[in-house]
Design a protein around this motif. Sequence first.
Motif, PDB file in Angstrom:
ATOM      1  N   LEU A  59      -7.296 -26.049  -8.974  1.00  0.00           N
ATOM      2  CA  LEU A  59      -8.196 -26.044  -7.815  1.00  0.00           C
ATOM      3  C   LEU A  59      -7.496 -26.687  -6.641  1.00  0.00           C
ATOM      4  N   SER A  60      -7.546 -26.021  -5.488  1.00  0.00           N
ATOM      5  CA  SER A  60      -6.869 -26.535  -4.305  1.00  0.00           C
ATOM      6  C   SER A  60      -7.875 -26.642  -3.176  1.00  0.00           C
ATOM      7  N   SER A  61      -7.685 -27.637  -2.321  1.00  0.00           N
ATOM      8  CA  SER A  61      -8.551 -27.787  -1.151  1.00  0.00           C
ATOM      9  C   SER A  61      -8.192 -26.768  -0.083  1.00  0.00           C
ATOM     10  N   GLY A  62      -7.018 -26.127  -0.237  1.00  0.00           N
ATOM     11  CA  GLY A  62      -6.562 -25.214   0.807  1.00  0.00           C
ATOM     12  C   GLY A  62      -5.963 -25.948   1.993  1.00  0.00           C
ATOM     13  N   VAL A  75      -8.417 -21.253  -4.325  1.00  0.00           N
ATOM     14  CA  VAL A  75      -8.835 -21.742  -3.007  1.00  0.00           C
ATOM     15  C   VAL A  75     -10.144 -21.068  -2.603  1.00  0.00           C
ATOM     16  N   GLU A  76     -11.062 -21.836  -2.051  1.00  0.00           N
ATOM     17  CA  GLU A  76     -12.296 -21.241  -1.539  1.00  0.00           C
ATOM     18  C   GLU A  76     -12.123 -20.893  -0.062  1.00  0.00           C
ATOM     19  N   ARG A 162     -19.420 -14.307  -6.604  1.00  0.00           N
ATOM     20  CA  ARG A 162     -19.990 -14.336  -7.954  1.00  0.00           C
ATOM     21  C   ARG A 162     -18.888 -14.521  -9.005  1.00  0.00           C
ATOM     22  N   ASN A 163     -17.801 -13.769  -8.874  1.00  0.00           N
ATOM     23  CA  ASN A 163     -16.706 -13.923  -9.838  1.00  0.00           C
ATOM     24  C   ASN A 163     -15.952 -15.229  -9.609  1.00  0.00           C
ATOM     25  N   LEU A 167     -15.172 -18.186 -12.346  1.00  0.00           N
ATOM     26  CA  LEU A 167     -13.874 -18.837 -12.552  1.00  0.00           C
ATOM     27  C   LEU A 167     -14.005 -20.360 -12.450  1.00  0.00           C
ATOM     28  N   LEU A 168     -14.763 -20.828 -11.467  1.00  0.00           N
ATOM     29  CA  LEU A 168     -14.919 -22.281 -11.308  1.00  0.00           C
ATOM     30  C   LEU A 168     -15.612 -22.888 -12.522  1.00  0.00           C
ATOM     31  N   GLU A 169     -16.606 -22.183 -13.030  1.00  0.00           N
ATOM     32  CA  GLU A 169     -17.299 -22.666 -14.234  1.00  0.00           C
ATOM     33  C   GLU A 169     -16.328 -22.716 -15.415  1.00  0.00           C
TER      34      GLU A 169
END
Length: 430
Positions: A59-62, A75-76, A162-163, A167-169
Amino acid sequence: MEFGLEDVTLDPVSVDRWEPLAWSLDVWHDATPGDRMSLPCYPTPFSAATSGLEGELALSSGMAGEDLGGKIAVVENQFLALPQSVLTSFATWVYDPAGEVPTSVQILPFSGQLNTIMDPAVAAGAIGFVGILRGLPWDTDHYYVPYDDVHRPIPGLWLSERNGDRLLEFLGQGPARGRIVLERNLEPATSHEVTGVLRGASDQWIVIGSHHDGPWASAVEDASGTSLVLAQARYWSRVPARERPHNLLFLLNAGHFSGGAGLQHFVTTHHDFIANQVVVEIHLEHAAREARGDNGQLVPTDAPEWRWWFTSFIPPLEEAVAGAICAEGLGRSLIMPPEGFPPGSKNPPTDAAFFHPLTPIVSFLTAPMYLFDEGDTLAMIHQASLVPLTRATIRIVEALRDQTVSSLRSAVYVPPRATKMPPCVPPPTP
Ligand SMILES: [Zn+2]
């Protein structure tokens, strides 16, 4: 051709053609490598190919400053949702007869990072990029950003919200790895600028342009702009040459989605013409419907998307644009500055960008949230706006009949404007 255009030319422009062929994302937990989850996704344009790249998902903050060495960055990509009260704070003039500014919020078709969303991950040593499209009210991963034709050295994939949540879950359940496959063609190609001329009453010029390329069906972006330019060619072709205020050059740029190659080519190859002979450049992009989400679907509404008119700081030009907007009843219109939006920008965020400040500009554009998405189909065009936008553009050209290259340039002011804009004359009620 049919409109009696003279000097119709096709000027070749070098572009890069990117075409995705096959792609996939599989993820698994370190403890159970045989138990894999496959996630629907779509490649990020111009990112690197791979026949199969594996790495730890991180997980990255970007943001800059992370260490993602050897990892696949997740990245979100948070789409901007801006109240109209914020957007209108940039405007030099607003026409909002329905009084919608205080309550309207617009989702823009990009995050704050736009084309640079992958760059912090690349700089941090990531070997792959997985971006989650966060904040759109419908379910999509077919998103054509970045489109700056920068060939980034790692493969990238977009996930729908949604996908992305799936992935985060999955990542929340324990350390996980991923495998990216991305096959695509990326090769040099030739596109063309299309130009044509109608001579007028002066020896000076008005350029009326848009771009003709788009990544999908791209009806709004920019078949609609192309149709608005063709409508100008058709109208002015029926006006006798002596009654056309100036010579008219109709321009359809290539390569907007190849780093703005067509715009850059035209401005470079016509620099002296633009700087010395063009009274104003009028660019027409995106006659768009506002849309909403409904059960994961993108649904057009009957309202037009908010209209931005990037206009040089020249009172008679601003007044010509405002007058045309008022006369045609084009609500939801903002006259925007030619620079400073987004903050720090030296040019408008449109296909007219580099005409400024070589020549005065009027650059019409809307930015609906689906602008770079596969959902930009014919149903998204705001047909009810096409005739009023065409008439408004004719009014702007007519209003410049007594202006010249030097008269408009000599009227440039440094904001704020010293004089008030004249009151809006509303359209007559039928
Ligand atoms: Zn466009």
